[in-house]
Design a protein around this motif. Structure first.
Motif, PDB file in Angstrom:
ATOM      1  N   PRO A  19      36.550 -22.097  63.177  1.00  0.00           N
ATOM      2  CA  PRO A  19      36.729 -20.714  63.624  1.00  0.00           C
ATOM      3  C   PRO A  19      38.181 -20.529  64.090  1.00  0.00           C
ATOM      4  CG  PRO A  19      34.746 -21.650  64.573  1.00  0.00           C
ATOM      5  CD  PRO A  19      35.473 -22.774  63.896  1.00  0.00           C
ATOM      6  N   LYS A  20      38.731 -19.369  63.796  1.00  0.00           N
ATOM      7  CA  LYS A  20      40.151 -19.110  64.086  1.00  0.00           C
ATOM      8  C   LYS A  20      40.495 -19.341  65.560  1.00  0.00           C
ATOM      9  CE  LYS A  20      43.602 -15.534  63.292  1.00  0.00           C
ATOM     10  NZ  LYS A  20      43.815 -14.153  62.859  1.00  0.00           N
ATOM     11  N   LYS A  21      39.573 -19.023  66.469  1.00  0.00           N
ATOM     12  CA  LYS A  21      39.874 -19.177  67.898  1.00  0.00           C
ATOM     13  C   LYS A  21      39.951 -20.639  68.343  1.00  0.00           C
ATOM     14  CE  LYS A  21      35.119 -18.588  69.458  1.00  0.00           C
ATOM     15  NZ  LYS A  21      34.747 -19.675  70.263  1.00  0.00           N
ATOM     16  N   ASP A  22      39.461 -21.559  67.516  1.00  0.00           N
ATOM     17  CA  ASP A  22      39.523 -22.985  67.846  1.00  0.00           C
ATOM     18  C   ASP A  22      40.770 -23.654  67.282  1.00  0.00           C
ATOM     19  OD1 ASP A  22      37.144 -22.677  69.141  1.00  0.00           O
ATOM     20  OD2 ASP A  22      35.923 -23.503  67.518  1.00  0.00           O
ATOM     21  N   LEU A  23      41.659 -22.852  66.680  1.00  0.00           N
ATOM     22  CA  LEU A  23      42.870 -23.401  66.081  1.00  0.00           C
ATOM     23  C   LEU A  23      44.109 -22.823  66.757  1.00  0.00           C
ATOM     24  CD1 LEU A  23      41.837 -23.049  62.338  1.00  0.00           C
ATOM     25  CD2 LEU A  23      41.974 -25.171  63.616  1.00  0.00           C
ATOM     26  N   LEU A  24      45.219 -23.504  66.563  1.00  0.00           N
ATOM     27  CA  LEU A  24      46.511 -23.051  67.078  1.00  0.00           C
ATOM     28  C   LEU A  24      47.387 -22.728  65.880  1.00  0.00           C
ATOM     29  CD1 LEU A  24      48.562 -22.698  69.405  1.00  0.00           C
ATOM     30  CD2 LEU A  24      49.145 -25.093  69.075  1.00  0.00           C
TER      31      LEU A  24
END
Length: 98
Positions: A19-24
């Motif tokens: 999920p995008k929120k778990d990435l930097l």
């Protein structure tokens, strides 16, 4: 109520979808300046890595971001990235996912 679709992105280090929120996001501007993009909204080419110190270290060891972003990154940038990822992981463990 309709369930919202969760946007997924691929980590350039592991190749896994998260999920995008778990990435930097790491962004390279048109001028060639590379920076950490915590909001995920800076203009330019972006590459994502998981918020895991092991992934940041592997990206540093193999110079993965240099290749993906087509830019020469310094050891200071990778050190800053590693510290940032370590800090964010610790925050998530303390406060949970926001």
């Amino acid at each position: 109520m309709k369930k919202r679709k969760i946007p997924l992105r691929k980590s350039v280090v592991s190749g896994e979808m998260f999920p995008k929120k778990d990435l930097l996001r790491i962004a390279r501007s048109k001028e060639g300046e590379v920076s950490i993009d915590p909001t995920g909204k800076k203009p330019g080419r972006g590459a994502y890595i998981a918020i895991e110190p092991s992934e940041a270290q592997l990206a540093w060891d193999k110079r993965i971001l240099d290749r993906v972003l087509e830019a020469k990154l310094t050891d200071e940038f990778y050190q800053e990235l590693l510290e940032y990822v370590t800090h964010q992981k610790a925050r998530r463990e303390l406060f949970g996912n926001e």
